[in-house]
Enzyme design. Structure first.
Site, PDB file in Angstrom:
ATOM      1  N   HIS A   1      21.691  -2.576  12.588  1.00  0.00           N
ATOM      2  CA  HIS A   1      20.938  -3.363  13.577  1.00  0.00           C
ATOM      3  C   HIS A   1      19.691  -4.019  12.978  1.00  0.00           C
ATOM      4  O   HIS A   1      19.013  -4.786  13.666  1.00  0.00           O
ATOM      5  CB  HIS A   1      20.514  -2.482  14.759  1.00  0.00           C
ATOM      6  CG  HIS A   1      21.648  -1.973  15.578  1.00  0.00           C
ATOM      7  ND1 HIS A   1      22.618  -2.799  16.116  1.00  0.00           N
ATOM      8  CD2 HIS A   1      21.997  -0.710  15.959  1.00  0.00           C
ATOM      9  CE1 HIS A   1      23.495  -2.062  16.790  1.00  0.00           C
ATOM     10  NE2 HIS A   1      23.147  -0.792  16.703  1.00  0.00           N
TER      11      HIS A   1
ATOM     12  N   HIS B   1      28.611  -0.164  18.343  1.00  0.00           N
ATOM     13  CA  HIS B   1      27.655  -1.231  18.643  1.00  0.00           C
ATOM     14  C   HIS B   1      27.852  -2.407  17.686  1.00  0.00           C
ATOM     15  O   HIS B   1      28.180  -2.212  16.513  1.00  0.00           O
ATOM     16  CB  HIS B   1      26.220  -0.708  18.514  1.00  0.00           C
ATOM     17  CG  HIS B   1      25.914   0.462  19.390  1.00  0.00           C
ATOM     18  ND1 HIS B   1      25.991   1.764  18.932  1.00  0.00           N
ATOM     19  CD2 HIS B   1      25.553   0.522  20.691  1.00  0.00           C
ATOM     20  CE1 HIS B   1      25.673   2.589  19.930  1.00  0.00           C
ATOM     21  NE2 HIS B   1      25.408   1.861  21.006  1.00  0.00           N
TER      22      HIS B   1
ATOM     23  N   ASP C   1      30.246   6.563  16.685  1.00  0.00           N
ATOM     24  CA  ASP C   1      29.818   6.690  18.078  1.00  0.00           C
ATOM     25  C   ASP C   1      30.825   6.085  19.051  1.00  0.00           C
ATOM     26  O   ASP C   1      30.606   6.105  20.263  1.00  0.00           O
ATOM     27  CB  ASP C   1      28.413   6.109  18.296  1.00  0.00           C
ATOM     28  CG  ASP C   1      28.175   4.819  17.535  1.00  0.00           C
ATOM     29  OD1 ASP C   1      29.140   4.271  16.964  1.00  0.00           O
ATOM     30  OD2 ASP C   1      27.017   4.360  17.503  1.00  0.00           O
TER      31      ASP C   1
END
Ligand SMILES: [Zn+2]
Length: 308
Positions: free
Chosen positions: A126, A165, A244
Site C-alpha cells: 500500500h 487488498h 488475508d
C-alpha cells in the site's frame, strides 16, 4: 529447487500497539508453522541487510523518505496515517523489510537459490511513491523489482499480488512502466477503494466481490492473468503474498483456503520455470488470523519448493 528465507530481528520489534492486527506475533506464527512442517530445516536462512537511501529513491520521493525519518519517534507511537504507526524500532524494521527483497534479488540472480520468501514486516504494497498507508511504510516488493531492473538489467518482471487488498502502492509506482506487469486480485469495493478502473496496459486488476471462494478466484486468475503473464515472458516472478483472503481472516470477506494459496503459487512457479529460470521472490504482505497465516505460508512454501 532451493529456497532461502530472508528476515531480520528488527521486523519483530516494530509494534503498533496491542490492539493492532499487524502485530509482531505474525512472524512468530509463521516461524512456528515452518518448524512444525519441517520446512524450516530444508531452507537456507539469510539475514536481511538494511535498504539504502539510493535503493529507496528508485520507488519513493526524497521528500517522502525525509518525512518517514522525521516522524520516527524516540519513545511511544507516531502516526503516519490512521492505521499506520511508527514506534522507535519501526524505521529499522522498514529498512530491513525492504532490504530483504534487495537481498532476495541478489540471491536468485547470483547464487544457487531459486526461490526466496521474505518473512518481513511492515508490509509494503500500500506504500505509494509519496504516501504511507494500510500498515505499509516502504514498498518492499517495488524496491526489490526496481533494483533488479537497474542493477541486473532485467527487462521484464511480473509482480503477482494476491493479498485481499488492492496493491495500490505498487500500481502507483509501476503503472505505465512496460518493464513490469503488475497483477492484483482483491476484494472490491473495499480498502483502499482503488483498482476497479483500467489505468495502464501493464496493470491487470481483478476486483472480486466479498464472499469470493477458491473456485471463483481460480477461474478469474485463469481467465485474466495466465495468458498475459505467459505472453509477457517474465525474467523474474515476484509475489506480494498476502494471506488475508483466507476464510478465517477477520480483516476481509474472501473464502480462500490453504489449497488456493498453494494453487496460485503453483501457477507462479510454473510461469517462472517456463521463462525465468525458476526465479520466484515472495514477499509477505497481509494475513491476520495467526493459525491460518502459519498454515497458509507453509502451503505456499511447499508449492514454491515443488512439494505436492
Ligand atoms: Zn491485505
Amino acid at each position: 529447487m532451493t529456497m532461502a528465507i530472508v528476515t531480520h530481528a528488527s521486523c519483530r520489534l516494530h509494534d503498533m500497539g496491542d490492539d493492532h492486527p499487524e502485530q509482531p506475533a505474525r512472524l512468530g506464527a509463521i516461524q512456528d508453522a515452518l518448524l512444525a512442517s519441517g520446512l524450516d530445516f530444508t531452507v537456507r536462512h539469510v539475514d536481511a541487510p538494511a535498504v539504502t537511501r539510493e535503493q529507496l529513491l528508485r520507488v519513493h520521493d526524497p521528500e517522502y523518505l525525509d518525512l518517514i525519518a522525521a516522524v520516527s519517534p524516540t519513545t511511544g507511537l507516531a502516526p503516519l496515517d490512521d492505521d499506520t504507526l511508527m514506534n522507535p524500532h519501526s524505521l529499522e524494521a522498514a529498512r530491513h523489510a525492504a532490504g530483504a527483497v534487495i537481498k532476495a534479488v541478489d540471491l536468485v540472480m547470483n547464487d544457487d537459490i531459486d526461490t526466496v520468501f521474505c518473512n518481513v514486516r511492515p508490509p509494503g504494497h500500500h506504500a505509494e511513491r509519496h504516501h504511507a498507508g494500510g500498515f505499509c511504510i516502504y514498498n518492499n516488493v517495488a524496491a526489490g523489482a526496481a533494483y533488479a531492473l537497474d542493477a541486473y538489467g532485467l527487462e521484464r518482471i511480473a509482480i503477482i499480488d494476491f493479498d485481499v487488498h488492492h496493491g495500490n502502492g505498487t500500481q502507483d509506482i509501476f503503472e505505465g512502466d512496460p518493464r513490469v506487469l503488475f497483477c492484483s486480485s482483491f476484494q472490491h469495493p473495499y480498502y483502499p477503494f482503488s483498482g476497479d478502473e483500467a489505468t495502464a496496459d501493464n496493470v491487470i486488476n481483478i476486483p472480486l466481490p466479498a464472499g469470493t471462494g477458491g473456485e471463483d478466484f481460480r477461474r478469474a486468475v485463469e481467465e485474466r492473468w495466465l495468458g498475459p503473464l505467459d505472453a509477457f515472458r517474465p525474467q523474474l516472478v515476484m509475489l506480494s503474498a498476502g494471506f488475508d483472503g483466507h476464510a478465517a481472516d477477520p480483516m476481509a470477506q474472501f473464502r480462500l483456503r490453504e489449497p488456493d494459496f498453494a494453487w496460485i503459487t503453483d501457477q507462479a512457479r510454473e510461469l517462472a520455470l517456463r521463462h525465468a529460470d525458476g526465479r520466484v521472490i515472495s514477499v509477505l504482505e497481509g494475513g491476520y488470523d495467526l493459525p491460518a497465516l502459519g498454515r497458509s505460508v507453509a502451503a505456499h512454501l511447499d508449492s514454491l519448493l515443488g512439494f505436492k
